[in-house]
Scaffold this motif. Structure first.
Motif, PDB file in Angstrom:
ATOM      1  N   ALA A  50     -16.239   4.723  -7.625  1.00 14.41           N
ATOM      2  CA  ALA A  50     -16.448   3.619  -6.647  1.00 14.41           C
ATOM      3  C   ALA A  50     -14.858   2.502  -6.924  1.00 14.41           C
ATOM      4  CB  ALA A  50     -18.370   3.006  -7.013  1.00 14.41           C
ATOM      5  N   THR A  51     -15.718   2.334  -7.636  1.00 16.16           N
ATOM      6  CA  THR A  51     -14.419   1.008  -8.330  1.00 16.16           C
ATOM      7  C   THR A  51     -12.571   1.645  -7.508  1.00 16.16           C
ATOM      8  OG1 THR A  51     -15.205  -0.322  -9.575  1.00 16.16           O
ATOM      9  CG2 THR A  51     -13.320  -0.492  -9.453  1.00 16.16           C
ATOM     10  N   VAL A  52     -12.299   2.964  -8.195  1.00 21.06           N
ATOM     11  CA  VAL A  52     -10.875   2.898  -7.859  1.00 21.06           C
ATOM     12  C   VAL A  52     -10.268   3.778  -6.031  1.00 21.06           C
ATOM     13  CG1 VAL A  52      -9.542   5.457  -8.476  1.00 21.06           C
ATOM     14  CG2 VAL A  52     -10.635   3.971 -10.320  1.00 21.06           C
ATOM     15  N   GLU A  53     -12.124   4.043  -5.873  1.00 19.07           N
ATOM     16  CA  GLU A  53     -12.050   4.172  -4.337  1.00 19.07           C
ATOM     17  C   GLU A  53     -11.211   3.380  -3.633  1.00 19.07           C
ATOM     18  OE1 GLU A  53     -15.466   6.779  -3.856  1.00 19.07           O
ATOM     19  OE2 GLU A  53     -14.843   8.427  -4.335  1.00 19.07           O
ATOM     20  N   LYS A  54     -12.324   2.351  -3.922  1.00 18.06           N
ATOM     21  CA  LYS A  54     -12.315   0.937  -3.522  1.00 18.06           C
ATOM     22  C   LYS A  54     -11.166   0.562  -3.578  1.00 18.06           C
ATOM     23  CE  LYS A  54     -13.481  -2.269  -0.380  1.00 18.06           C
ATOM     24  NZ  LYS A  54     -14.878  -2.182   0.611  1.00 18.06           N
ATOM     25  N   LEU A  55     -10.756   0.721  -4.523  1.00 14.90           N
ATOM     26  CA  LEU A  55      -9.212  -0.482  -4.661  1.00 14.90           C
ATOM     27  C   LEU A  55      -8.423   0.649  -3.516  1.00 14.90           C
ATOM     28  CD1 LEU A  55      -9.342  -1.228  -8.735  1.00 14.90           C
ATOM     29  CD2 LEU A  55      -9.294  -2.569  -6.460  1.00 14.90           C
ATOM     30  N   VAL A  56      -7.944   2.016  -4.328  1.00 17.60           N
ATOM     31  CA  VAL A  56      -6.808   2.682  -3.587  1.00 17.60           C
ATOM     32  C   VAL A  56      -7.733   2.270  -1.598  1.00 17.60           C
ATOM     33  CG1 VAL A  56      -6.949   5.158  -2.815  1.00 17.60           C
ATOM     34  CG2 VAL A  56      -7.247   4.753  -4.933  1.00 17.60           C
ATOM     35  N   SER A  57      -8.327   2.430  -1.039  1.00 19.83           N
ATOM     36  CA  SER A  57      -8.615   2.221   0.367  1.00 19.83           C
ATOM     37  C   SER A  57      -7.962   1.043   0.559  1.00 19.83           C
ATOM     38  CB  SER A  57     -10.701   2.461   0.587  1.00 19.83           C
ATOM     39  OG  SER A  57     -10.879   0.595   0.354  1.00 19.83           O
ATOM     40  N   PHE A  58      -7.757   0.492   0.118  1.00 17.91           N
ATOM     41  CA  PHE A  58      -6.491  -1.016   0.950  1.00 17.91           C
ATOM     42  C   PHE A  58      -5.749  -0.832   1.328  1.00 17.91           C
ATOM     43  CE2 PHE A  58     -10.065  -3.239  -2.219  1.00 17.91           C
ATOM     44  CZ  PHE A  58     -10.424  -3.692  -1.170  1.00 17.91           C
ATOM     45  N   GLY A  59      -5.233   0.436   0.846  1.00 21.39           N
ATOM     46  CA  GLY A  59      -3.739   0.873   0.742  1.00 21.39           C
ATOM     47  C   GLY A  59      -2.583   1.211   0.775  1.00 21.39           C
ATOM     48  N   THR A  60      -2.067  -0.101  -0.238  1.00 25.72           N
ATOM     49  CA  THR A  60      -1.126  -0.927  -1.128  1.00 25.72           C
ATOM     50  C   THR A  60      -2.323  -2.293  -1.559  1.00 25.72           C
ATOM     51  OG1 THR A  60       1.025  -1.768  -1.097  1.00 25.72           O
ATOM     52  CG2 THR A  60       0.109  -1.905   0.970  1.00 25.72           C
ATOM     53  N   ARG A  61      -1.251  -1.819  -2.686  1.00 26.01           N
ATOM     54  CA  ARG A  61      -1.871  -3.650  -2.918  1.00 26.01           C
ATOM     55  C   ARG A  61      -0.646  -4.562  -3.779  1.00 26.01           C
ATOM     56  NH1 ARG A  61      -4.841   0.527  -5.704  1.00 26.01           N
ATOM     57  NH2 ARG A  61      -4.385   0.518  -7.749  1.00 26.01           N
ATOM     58  N   HIS A  62       0.698  -3.362  -3.342  1.00 25.84           N
ATOM     59  CA  HIS A  62       1.826  -4.061  -3.625  1.00 25.84           C
ATOM     60  C   HIS A  62       2.408  -5.743  -3.773  1.00 25.84           C
ATOM     61  CE1 HIS A  62       6.890  -5.391  -3.818  1.00 25.84           C
ATOM     62  NE2 HIS A  62       6.374  -3.966  -3.737  1.00 25.84           N
ATOM     63  N   SER A  63       2.275  -6.266  -4.553  1.00 23.43           N
ATOM     64  CA  SER A  63       2.023  -8.109  -5.296  1.00 23.43           C
ATOM     65  C   SER A  63       2.948  -8.956  -4.033  1.00 23.43           C
ATOM     66  CB  SER A  63       3.006  -7.922  -5.959  1.00 23.43           C
ATOM     67  OG  SER A  63       2.390  -7.240  -7.229  1.00 23.43           O
ATOM     68  N   LEU A  64       3.423  -7.755  -3.014  1.00 22.46           N
ATOM     69  CA  LEU A  64       4.710  -8.814  -1.746  1.00 22.46           C
ATOM     70  C   LEU A  64       3.815  -7.936  -0.303  1.00 22.46           C
ATOM     71  CD1 LEU A  64       6.782  -9.500  -4.361  1.00 22.46           C
ATOM     72  CD2 LEU A  64       8.247  -8.858  -3.186  1.00 22.46           C
ATOM     73  N   SER A  65       2.736  -7.468  -0.863  1.00 22.53           N
ATOM     74  CA  SER A  65       1.820  -6.852   0.738  1.00 22.53           C
ATOM     75  C   SER A  65       1.512  -8.387   1.006  1.00 22.53           C
ATOM     76  CB  SER A  65       1.211  -5.428   0.836  1.00 22.53           C
ATOM     77  OG  SER A  65      -0.158  -6.062  -0.708  1.00 22.53           O
ATOM     78  N   SER A  66       0.513  -8.334   1.977  1.00 23.41           N
ATOM     79  CA  SER A  66      -0.367  -9.271   2.764  1.00 23.41           C
ATOM     80  C   SER A  66      -1.305  -9.763   2.329  1.00 23.41           C
ATOM     81  CB  SER A  66      -0.852  -8.760   3.836  1.00 23.41           C
ATOM     82  OG  SER A  66      -2.062  -9.827   4.414  1.00 23.41           O
ATOM     83  N   ALA A  67      -1.722 -11.253   1.155  1.00 25.06           N
ATOM     84  CA  ALA A  67      -2.703 -11.836   0.816  1.00 25.06           C
ATOM     85  C   ALA A  67      -3.629 -12.369   2.153  1.00 25.06           C
ATOM     86  CB  ALA A  67      -1.478 -12.977   0.275  1.00 25.06           C
ATOM     87  N   THR A  68      -3.474 -11.616   2.422  1.00 27.57           N
ATOM     88  CA  THR A  68      -4.308 -12.784   4.000  1.00 27.57           C
ATOM     89  C   THR A  68      -4.788 -11.990   4.710  1.00 27.57           C
ATOM     90  OG1 THR A  68      -2.449 -13.373   5.832  1.00 27.57           O
ATOM     91  CG2 THR A  68      -3.475 -14.875   4.359  1.00 27.57           C
ATOM     92  N   ASP A  69      -4.448 -10.408   4.758  1.00 25.36           N
ATOM     93  CA  ASP A  69      -5.229  -9.450   5.658  1.00 25.36           C
ATOM     94  C   ASP A  69      -6.736  -9.192   5.035  1.00 25.36           C
ATOM     95  OD1 ASP A  69      -5.792  -6.724   6.595  1.00 25.36           O
ATOM     96  OD2 ASP A  69      -3.943  -6.773   7.333  1.00 25.36           O
ATOM     97  N   PRO A  70      -8.118  -9.280   5.459  1.00 24.31           N
ATOM     98  CA  PRO A  70      -8.991  -8.857   5.114  1.00 24.31           C
ATOM     99  C   PRO A  70      -9.393  -7.303   4.849  1.00 24.31           C
ATOM    100  CG  PRO A  70      -8.729  -9.125   7.353  1.00 24.31           C
ATOM    101  CD  PRO A  70      -7.713  -9.443   6.772  1.00 24.31           C
ATOM    102  N   VAL A  71      -8.575  -6.765   5.072  1.00 26.64           N
ATOM    103  CA  VAL A  71      -8.964  -5.392   4.776  1.00 26.64           C
ATOM    104  C   VAL A  71      -7.751  -4.214   4.098  1.00 26.64           C
ATOM    105  CG1 VAL A  71     -10.250  -4.987   6.873  1.00 26.64           C
ATOM    106  CG2 VAL A  71      -8.026  -4.386   6.770  1.00 26.64           C
TER     107      VAL A  71
END
Length: 434
Positions: free
Chosen positions: A33-54
């Protein structure tokens, strides 16, 4: 709760002879469930949005912080959440980026001592500068984050001497920046870091070309310390201590802990700091002199690392959840949990140990006293062996004489043992200069 070594338990359970209850078992379902949730954020690139809620790294970090808060509520406030941040600039972030670590802190009874278990939350695709494309990062390294959160859930049910830090790093793909931030913070705050366990790519059992390696995990450790000066390196060479630095001692302890757990899941003690020519989040800790190791799968699948999600001629390139093995991840998690429990429950390792005995058949061993130690275990082995073969328990003293154990032909180490039997890492004995 009786903490004696915390190593005898059911398969995939928190190793604890007195309380191997079902609630302490490693949960494959929770980690999935943790992995599925993390994948659901689309990208977790360190330069991606720090403020988008989803979508993006900010949403993923906020969700992780919320998990630590929920775990803390379940254990009566035993975990506090801390968020460290610093701006970094480099080739993979030329305009600079604020890197943030999310920490769960479980205070121990001995202030100043710390055990850290960590993983990186950021992900990437083929182009490390691509911050918009989906980068699932399931195995690299949502698997490690799932392990860290599961370790926190299990270990929060007990109390320990050392403070346990559950660390979720950003910026690994940009240059190990999140780990650098925590390592620098540990040094600035004067932490005594007894161990740092880095878990990166720990959730697959099928490697490149279909190679199956489901029964072992690699644990990488340095021998000669990267933090040592040239003079210290030469001294270690002179005493033959290349295979017994603090990180190698940690790796050897992990190997022994894994052997004591049910299931015959092996630790491959990989005698280099990381994979050939590559690196990970344990390295900033090594540079500052802290014992640190890296866990990684027995066989990597490079088609499922750092790839744009695609299929070419029937060949899948994607770090997606379907390439993971949660039975395997649960076994790696169990080893981490048992290791953290043992080290955090034990006294600190002796700050130093020494041997003398030139021109005799006997070896005199001395070591620094350790607060809270009931006894000490003196270990030795012939110089042609890598594993300790003999031992002696010493009560109420910080020296002993090993009769008919010539100093020329033996290596010696000393560990501290608490009243409940929990044992520290082994401190390698150098030359007595007294």
């Amino acid at each position: 709760m009786n903490r004696s070594l915390l190593l005898a338990a059911l398969p995939l359970a928190f190793a604890h002879p007195a309380a191997a209850a079902p609630r302490d078992a490693v949960s494959k379902e929770r980690m999935r469930a943790t992995v599925e949730k993390l994948v659901s954020f689309g990208t977790r690139h360190s330069l991606s949005s720090a403020t988008d809620p989803v979508r993006g790294i900010g949403a993923a970090r906020n969700w992780t912080a919320a998990q630590f808060a929920a775990l803390s509520r379940d254990c009566g406030g035993c975990i506090t959440t801390e968020r460290l941040s610093r701006r970094f600039t480099g080739p993979r972030a030329p305009d600079g980026v604020v890197i943030e670590d999310v920490l769960g802190m479980q205070p121990g009874s001995e202030p100043g001592r710390y055990v850290i278990v960590g993983a990186h939350i950021d992900s990437r695709v083929t182009d490390v500068m691509n911050v918009t494309s989906d980068a699932p990062g399931a195995n690299d390294d949502a698997s490690g984050v799932a392990l860290v959160l599961e370790a926190a859930r299990i270990l929060s049910k007990s109390k320990f001497k050392a403070t346990i830090v559950y660390a979720v790093f950003s910026g690994e793909e940009q240059g190990l920046w999140g780990a650098t931030l925590l390592a620098d913070t540990a040094k600035a705050r004067g932490w005594q870091v007894d161990a740092m366990l880095n878990n990166d790519i720990v959730g697959n059992s099928v490697g490149q070309g279909g190679v199956v390696d489901a029964n072992r995990v690699r644990v990488f450790s340095e021998g000669i310390r990267s933090s040592e000066s040239l003079a210290e390196d030469m001294d270690r060479r002179a005493i033959g201590g290349e295979d017994d630095g603090p990180s190698r001692a940690l790796a050897k302890a992990i190997d022994g802990i894994a052997d004591a757990l049910p299931g015959k899941f092996d630790v491959m003690l990989d005698r280099r700091p990381d994979r050939f020519g590559r690196g990970g989040d344990h390295e900033p800790f090594l540079k500052l002199g802290f014992p640190a190791v890296r866990f990684s799968v027995g066989a990597e699948n490079w088609d499922r690392q750092h790839q744009d999600v695609r299929t070419e001629n029937g060949r899948v390139f994607a770090d997606t959840i379907d390439g993971m093995d949660f039975d395997y991840l649960a076994k790696v998690t169990a080893i981490n949990v048992a290791t953290i429990a043992r080290i955090a429950a034990a006294p600190a390792a002796p700050a130093n140990a020494s041997i003398a005995g030139a021109l005799t058949r006997d070896t005199t061993v001395k070591w620094a006293a350790v607060p809270g130690a009931r006894s000490y275990r003196v270990r030795w082995r012939a110089n042609d062996r890598q594993a300790w073969s003999d031992e002696r328990v010493v009560m109420g003293a910080t020296t002993t004489l090993l009769k008919n154990v010539p100093v020329d032909d033996h290596f010696v180490g000393v560990s501290a043992v608490g009243a409940d039997g929990a044992e520290s890492l082994v401190t390698f004995a150098g030359r007595d200069r007294g």
